[in-house]
Design a protein around this motif. Structure first.
Motif, PDB file in Angstrom:
ATOM      1  N   LEU A  88       0.730  -1.186   0.041  1.00  0.00           N
ATOM      2  CA  LEU A  88       0.095  -0.081   0.069  1.00  0.00           C
ATOM      3  C   LEU A  88       0.895   1.440   0.047  1.00  0.00           C
ATOM      4  N   LEU A  89       2.041   1.142   0.093  1.00  0.00           N
ATOM      5  CA  LEU A  89       2.956   2.310   0.347  1.00  0.00           C
ATOM      6  C   LEU A  89       4.044   2.017  -1.001  1.00  0.00           C
ATOM      7  N   ARG A  90       4.443   3.425  -1.206  1.00  0.00           N
ATOM      8  CA  ARG A  90       5.599   3.362  -2.338  1.00  0.00           C
ATOM      9  C   ARG A  90       6.507   4.487  -2.005  1.00  0.00           C
ATOM     10  N   THR A  91       7.819   4.383  -2.460  1.00  0.00           N
ATOM     11  CA  THR A  91       8.729   5.393  -2.267  1.00  0.00           C
ATOM     12  C   THR A  91       9.057   5.744  -3.784  1.00  0.00           C
ATOM     13  N   ASP A  92       9.125   7.251  -3.783  1.00  0.00           N
ATOM     14  CA  ASP A  92       9.702   7.769  -5.220  1.00  0.00           C
ATOM     15  C   ASP A  92      10.669   8.855  -4.711  1.00  0.00           C
ATOM     16  N   PHE A  93      11.466   8.880  -5.928  1.00  0.00           N
ATOM     17  CA  PHE A  93      12.178   9.856  -5.803  1.00  0.00           C
ATOM     18  C   PHE A  93      12.588  11.038  -6.889  1.00  0.00           C
ATOM     19  N   THR A  94      12.903  12.104  -6.944  1.00  0.00           N
ATOM     20  CA  THR A  94      12.902  13.103  -8.042  1.00  0.00           C
ATOM     21  C   THR A  94      14.421  13.443  -8.184  1.00  0.00           C
ATOM     22  N   ALA A  95      14.993  13.302  -9.444  1.00  0.00           N
ATOM     23  CA  ALA A  95      16.417  13.668  -9.548  1.00  0.00           C
ATOM     24  C   ALA A  95      16.293  14.853 -10.732  1.00  0.00           C
ATOM     25  N   LEU A  96      17.171  15.832 -10.245  1.00  0.00           N
ATOM     26  CA  LEU A  96      17.322  16.942 -11.196  1.00  0.00           C
ATOM     27  C   LEU A  96      18.211  16.542 -12.215  1.00  0.00           C
ATOM     28  N   VAL A  97      18.062  16.577 -13.544  1.00  0.00           N
ATOM     29  CA  VAL A  97      18.907  16.187 -14.525  1.00  0.00           C
ATOM     30  C   VAL A  97      20.265  17.243 -14.684  1.00  0.00           C
ATOM     31  N   VAL A  98      21.237  16.709 -14.717  1.00  0.00           N
ATOM     32  CA  VAL A  98      22.380  17.503 -14.579  1.00  0.00           C
ATOM     33  C   VAL A  98      23.346  17.198 -15.812  1.00  0.00           C
ATOM     34  N   GLY A  99      22.924  16.206 -16.686  1.00  0.00           N
ATOM     35  CA  GLY A  99      24.000  16.001 -17.705  1.00  0.00           C
ATOM     36  C   GLY A  99      23.532  14.682 -18.363  1.00  0.00           C
ATOM     37  N   HIS A 100      24.089  14.612 -19.576  1.00  0.00           N
ATOM     38  CA  HIS A 100      23.866  13.092 -20.163  1.00  0.00           C
ATOM     39  C   HIS A 100      25.219  12.638 -21.071  1.00  0.00           C
ATOM     40  N   ASN A 101      25.256  11.388 -21.344  1.00  0.00           N
ATOM     41  CA  ASN A 101      26.227  10.899 -22.023  1.00  0.00           C
ATOM     42  C   ASN A 101      25.644  10.317 -23.508  1.00  0.00           C
ATOM     43  N   ALA A 102      25.986  11.135 -24.639  1.00  0.00           N
ATOM     44  CA  ALA A 102      25.354  10.816 -25.734  1.00  0.00           C
ATOM     45  C   ALA A 102      25.926   9.768 -26.547  1.00  0.00           C
ATOM     46  N   GLY A 103      25.054   8.924 -27.128  1.00  0.00           N
ATOM     47  CA  GLY A 103      25.487   7.853 -28.108  1.00  0.00           C
ATOM     48  C   GLY A 103      26.758   6.778 -27.631  1.00  0.00           C
ATOM     49  N   ARG A 104      26.612   6.385 -26.447  1.00  0.00           N
ATOM     50  CA  ARG A 104      27.584   5.391 -25.961  1.00  0.00           C
ATOM     51  C   ARG A 104      27.370   4.092 -26.689  1.00  0.00           C
ATOM     52  N   GLY A 105      26.085   3.943 -27.218  1.00  0.00           N
ATOM     53  CA  GLY A 105      25.558   2.677 -27.748  1.00  0.00           C
ATOM     54  C   GLY A 105      25.792   1.754 -26.557  1.00  0.00           C
ATOM     55  N   GLY A 106      26.037   0.493 -27.012  1.00  0.00           N
ATOM     56  CA  GLY A 106      26.193  -0.537 -25.944  1.00  0.00           C
ATOM     57  C   GLY A 106      27.359  -0.695 -25.379  1.00  0.00           C
ATOM     58  N   VAL A 107      28.285   0.091 -25.922  1.00  0.00           N
ATOM     59  CA  VAL A 107      29.864   0.009 -25.707  1.00  0.00           C
ATOM     60  C   VAL A 107      30.190   0.580 -24.363  1.00  0.00           C
ATOM     61  N   GLU A 108      30.662  -0.107 -23.462  1.00  0.00           N
ATOM     62  CA  GLU A 108      31.209   0.758 -22.340  1.00  0.00           C
ATOM     63  C   GLU A 108      32.603   1.389 -22.448  1.00  0.00           C
ATOM     64  N   THR A 109      32.868   2.562 -22.402  1.00  0.00           N
ATOM     65  CA  THR A 109      33.930   3.133 -22.662  1.00  0.00           C
ATOM     66  C   THR A 109      34.481   4.001 -21.756  1.00  0.00           C
ATOM     67  N   GLU A 110      35.845   4.171 -21.374  1.00  0.00           N
ATOM     68  CA  GLU A 110      36.599   4.716 -20.428  1.00  0.00           C
ATOM     69  C   GLU A 110      36.495   6.334 -20.709  1.00  0.00           C
TER      70      GLU A 110
END
Ligand SMILES: Nc1ncnc2c1ncn2[C@@H]1O[C@H](COP(=O)(O)OP(=O)(O)OP(=O)(O)O)[C@@H](O)[C@H]1O
Ligand SMILES: [Mg+2]
Lengths: 207, 538
Positions: A88-110
Motif C-alpha cells: 500500500l506504500l511506495r517510495t518515489d524520488f526525483t532527480a534533477l537532470v545534470v548531464g548526459h552521455n550521448a550515443g555510447r551505444g552498447g559499448v562501455e568506454t573509459e
C-alpha cells in the motif's frame, strides 16, 4: 540491455521532463541518498541526475496510512503484523537532470568525451530503469563541475542540494579535500556576491 | 621554462595601466612593486612594471562581515575567488617575437593587451632584451628586483643630457654617483669634473660601517687627477694629489658674490654694490682693493662716493672679509687653476676637486661657480670655433655637483652658469650630473631638462613630485618610489634607459667589486707590464 557491469537498478521512471525525472523505487524506504548521482536512459543517451527529493507515500493519493504500532514492541513488528502494508506504500524520488552521455551505444568506454554537463535533448522515457551510479562513475562525472550551475538554480533547496551532492561526490574522489576545495571555488564563482549562501554551503561541505 | 603565472588582465587603459587579477595560487605577499611582468597579449607581448598591489573582494559584504577565517578550508576556497589580489601594471614596451621585431627591439606601447591576457613574471631573457645584453666590458648599474640580469646604464646616452641622482640622506646617492662616474670613465663617454664637497670621489670614500672604499683615482690612476683646495687635509689623508688649487682675488666676479647671497647673508643692496665696486676698481682688482680698505672712515667715504648707504658697504666689507678664512683664496695665485683643469680635461683626464676641510656651502658654491663659469666659457668658445672651422670639438664634459639645489633653486637657476648648462642641454658639449637630497628645491624647468633621473628613496611628497614631474605614469611610479628600500635601491627613468626600472644598485666596496670594475692590483699590473714586455721583446 543488461550490460554486465551495470550497477543494480533501483527503480523505474514514472514521470519525466528534460530537466527532472521521478522514479519509483523497487524497494520501499530505499531511495538513493539525497544528492547522490543516478542515471537512466533515453535510447542511446544516458541521462544523469542528482537526487533532489525522495518521499514515501500511500499508493492512493489522498489516503494516508494510520498509526498502527500502539501494541508493538518495535517498529518492524508493524510490518510483520500487516505484510500488505508494503503493497500500500511506495517510495518515489526525483532527480534533477545534470548531464548526459550521448550515443555510447552498447559499448562501455573509459573516455568521457561524450559526457556533457548540460541537459539532454529529450526527457527520459517512462519505465526506463534508474541506476545508482557507483563511486567510479560518480568520480568521473564530477571531474567537471559544470553541473553545479544547474544545481545553483534549483530553487528553495538548492544550497542543501549543492552541499549534499558535493559531499557525495567527494567520497568518490581520491583526494576529497582537494575536490571540495576546487568545488568550493567553483561555487564561489557561481554565487558571485552572494556571500551568505556561499558560506552556508561551505560550512556544510567543509572537510 | 615557463615563468610563474601571476594572473590575468581584467581591465585597464593605456594611460593608467592595466589591472591584473591574481590567480588564487599566488599570494599578494609574494609580490613586490617595482618587479617586472610580461603580459602575453593576443598579438604581442607587453613588458611592464608592477606599480601597486590591492586586496579586493567580489562582495563588499565580506569586508563588513568576514567569514569564519579560523577554518582553513573556508579561507582556501575564498582566497582567489570571493577575495583576491589585484595588481596594477604599467606596461611600457612591447616585445615582438618574429624576426622583424627581434631586429627592431622593444617598442613603446601604443595599446593595451586584450582582456584576460595571461600575466607572468618576466624571464631573465625578457629583461635582458629590454635593457640590452651587458657585454664583458660594458657598464651596468645594478640588477632589477629579485633578478640576476644586469641593467645597463648606457654612459654614452647618459652624458648627452644632464642627469640627476636623488634620494634622501644616506640612501646611497654618493655610491651611485661614484658608480656612474666610473661607468663614464670606463667607457670613455666623457671627461668628468667633479666638485667633491666631502672628498669622497677622488681618492677614497667611507661606507656606513666606516670602512674605506676606493674612489676614482685608485681605480683609474692614469685617468684621474685629484685637485685639492686643502693641501693639509689631503696630506693627512695620504691622498696623492696632482694639483693644489689657489684662487686669486682677481678671479672673483660680482656674479660669484650674487651666488653667495644666501650663505653670506647679504642684502640685495649689498649684492648690487659689488657691481659698482667692480666698475670703480676694475674687474680683477675690486675685491683686493675693497678688502684692503680698513678704517671705518675710509669705508664711509667709499660709500658716499658710490652713492651707497654706509651701513651697506660696512656690512658687505665684513662679510667679504670673512672669505679670508678660505686659505685657498689668495691675492695672487701661483698658477692658473682653470687653465690646468682644462689641460687635464683636454688630455682625457678626469678631474676631481676635493674641498678637504672646506665643507661649508660658501666655499663650495663660490669655487664650483667660479670654475664652472670659466670652463664653460672656454668650451663654448671652442665649440663655436669647431663649428665654424672644422677643428675637433672638445671632449664631452660632465660636471658633477652635490647639493644641487644650492645652485639651481628657482631664484638662482635663471642667473647661474649651472642653470644655463642644464637648459642648453649639450649644445656646448657640457652637461651636469647633479646630486641632491632635496630635489623640490631645484627649479622646475631645470628638473624638466634632466634627461636621466636616478632616484633613491624619497619620502617628502614635494620631492617625489618634483622628481616625477612630466613623466608618464607619474602616479604609478610615485607608489614605486615611495616604497624603495632605504638603501642601495633606485628607480631609474629617462633618456638612458628604455623604460623605468627599479634596480638594486650593484655592490661597491669589496675587492671583487673593484675587480669587476676593471681595477688591477699593483702586483697584477706589474705582471701585466712584464707580460706585455715579454710579448714585445720576446
Ligand atoms: N652600491 C652600494 N654598495 C655598497 N654599499 C652601499 C651602496 N649604496 C649605499 N651603500 C651603503 O649606504 C651608505 C650610504 O650611502 P651614501 O653615502 O652613498 O648615501 P648618500 O645618499 O650619499 O648620503 P648623504 O645624503 O649623507 O650624502 C654607504 O655608506 C654604504 O655603506
Ligand atoms: Mg653623499
Amino acid at each position: 540491455m543488461g550490460r554486465i557491469d551495470s550497477p543494480p537498478k533501483i527503480g523505474e521512471v514514472i514521470e519525466a521532463s528534460t530537466s527532472e525525472f521521478t522514479a519509483q523505487c523497487y524497494e520501499l524506504h530505499q531511495p538513493p541518498p539525497f544528492g547522490s548521482l543516478v542515471k537512466t536512459r533515453e535510447g542511446d543517451v544516458e541521462i544523469y541526475g542528482v537526487v533532489l527529493r525522495a518521499a514515501t507515500t500511500s499508493i492512493e493519493p489522498g489516503r494516508r496510512p494510520i498509526a498502527r504500532g500502539r501494541d508493538e514492541e518495535e517498529e518492524e513488528g508493524i510490518y510483520r503484523a500487516s505484510p500488505q502494508l508494503e503493497k500500500l506504500l511506495r517510495t518515489d524520488f526525483t532527480a534533477l537532470v545534470v548531464g548526459h552521455n550521448a550515443g555510447r551505444g552498447g559499448v562501455e568506454t573509459e573516455n568521457d568525451e561524450k559526457l556533457h554537463h548540460y541537459l539532454p535533448p529529450r526527457p527520459a522515457r517512462i519505465h526506463s530503469f534508474v541506476y545508482l551510479c557507483d563511486l567510479k562513475e560518480s568520480a568521473r562525472f564530477s571531474q567537471s563541475l559544470d553541473f553545479l550551475s544547474i544545481l545553483v538554480g534549483a530553487g528553495g533547496q538548492a544550497d542543501e542540494l549543492i552541499a549534499a551532492s558535493l559531499r557525495y561526490a567527494a567520497a568518490a574522489h581520491q583526494e576529497p579535500r582537494d575536490f571540495l576545495t576546487r568545488a568550493g571555488r567553483e561555487v564561489a564563482v557561481l554565487l558571485g556576491g552572494e556571500t551568505n549562501r556561499l558560506t552556508t554551503i561551505l560550512r556544510r561541505i567543509k572537510w | 621554462m615557463e615563468e610563474r603565472r601571476l594572473g590575468i588582465v581584467v581591465s585597464g587603459s593605456l594611460t593608467r595601466g592595466v589591472e591584473v587579477r591574481l590567480d588564487s595560487a599566488i599570494s599578494v605577499e609574494d609580490i613586490a612593486v617595482g618587479r617586472y611582468v610580461t603580459i602575453e597579449g593576443e598579438k604581442r607581448r607587453f613588458f611592464g612594471m608592477i606599480t601597486d598591489v590591492t586586496l579586493d573582494a567580489s562582495d563588499p559584504g565580506l569586508m563588513t562581515t568576514p567569514p569564519d577565517v579560523s577554518d582553513p578550508f573556508i579561507v582556501e576556497v575564498l582566497c582567489g575567488t570571493s577575495i583576491f589580489g589585484r595588481l596594477h601594471v604599467l606596461p611600457s614596451l612591447t616585445l615582438g617575437s618574429d624576426a622583424m621585431s627581434l631586429l627592431e627591439g622593444p617598442q613603446p606601447v601604443k595599446t593595451v593587451p586584450t582582456h584576460f591576457s595571461v600575466v607572468r613574471e618576466s624571464s631573465e631573457e625578457d629583461v635582458a632584451r629590454v635593457f640590452g645584453q651587458v657585454e664583458e666590458k660594458q657598464f651596468y648599474i645594478g640588477t632589477p628586483l629579485d633578478m640576476e640580469t644586469k641593467v645597463r646604464l648606457n654612459p654614452e646616452e647618459l652624458v648627452k643630457r644632464s642627469s640627476g641622482v636623488f634620494g634622501k640622506s644616506g640612501t646611497g646617492k654618493t655610491f651611485l654617483a661614484r658608480l656612474i662616474l666610473i661607468g663614464i670613465i670606463q667607457e670613455g663617454a666623457a671627461v668628468n669634473l667633479v666638485f667633491d664637497m666631502h672628498s669622497e670621489y677622488g681618492w677614497e670614500g667611507t661606507s656606513e660601517d666606516n670602512r674605506k672604499v676606493k674612489a676614482l683615482k685608485q681605480l683609474f690612476p692614469s685617468k684621474v687627477a685629484v685637485f685639492a683646495l686643502d693641501e693639509e687635509s689631503a696630506r693627512r689623508r695620504k691622498v696623492s694629489t696632482d694639483f693644489i688649487v689657489e684662487i686669486g682675488y682677481g678671479e672673483i666676479e660680482p656674479e660669484d658674490i650674487t651666488m653667495l647671497r644666501e650663505t653670506l647673508g647679504l642684502t640685495e643692496a649689498a649684492v648690487q654694490a659689488t657691481y659698482r665696486l667692480a666698475r670703480r676698481f676694475g674687474e680683477r682688482k675690486w675685491l683686493e682693493s675693497f678688502l684692503a680698505i680698513e678704517g671705518r672712515e675710509e669705508l664711509g667715504e667709499l660709500a658716499q662716493s658710490l652713492g651707497e648707504h654706509e651701513a651697506t658697504i660696512a656690512a658687505l666689507h665684513r662679510r667679504l672679509d670673512s672669505l679670508k678664512r678660505l686659505r685657498f683664496l689668495v691675492p695672487q695665485a701661483r698658477d692658473n687653476t682653470i687653465q690646468r683643469i682644462l689641460e687635464y680635461l683636454d688630455r682625457g683626464m678626469n678631474v676631481v676637486l676635493e674641498f678637504g676641510r672646506y665643507t661649508d656651502y660658501t666655499a663650495y658654491i663660490l669655487v664650483a661657480n667660479l670654475l664652472t663659469r670659466r670652463i664653460h666659457a672656454q668650451y663654448r668658445e671652442r665649440m663655436e670655433q669647431a663649428m665654424g672651422e672644422d677643428i675637433t670639438k672638445p671632449r664631452p664634459l660632465v660636471i658633477t655637483i652635490e647639493e644641487a639645489h644650492r645652485f639651481l633653486s628657482q631664484e638662482l637657476a635663471g642667473q647661474t652658469i649651472f642653470g644655463t648648462i642644464a637648459r642648453e642641454m649639450r649644445k656646448y658639449n657640457v652637461t651636469l650630473l647633479v646630486i641632491d637630497q632635496r630635489p623640490s628645491g631645484i627649479d622646475e624647468e631645470v628638473m624638466s631638462q634632466i634627461g636621466t633621473k636616478i632616484t633613491c628613496l624619497l619620502d617628502n611628497e614635494r620631492d617625489i613630485d618634483s622628481v616625477l614631474t612630466g613623466v608618464s605614469g607619474k602616479s604609478e611610479l610615485k607608489a614605486v618610489l615611495a616604497k624603495l628600500d632605504s638603501k642601495q635601491q633606485a628607480l631609474i627613468f629617462g633618456h638612458a634607459v628604455p623604460m623605468p626600472v627599479v634596480v638594486r644598485t650593484r655592490e661597491y666596496g669589496s675587492p671583487q667589486s673593484y675587480k669587476e670594475l676593471g681595477f688591477r692590483e699593483a702586483l697584477e699590473l706589474k705582471k701585466q707590464a712584464e707580460d706585455e714586455a715579454k710579448d714585445l721583446w720576446g
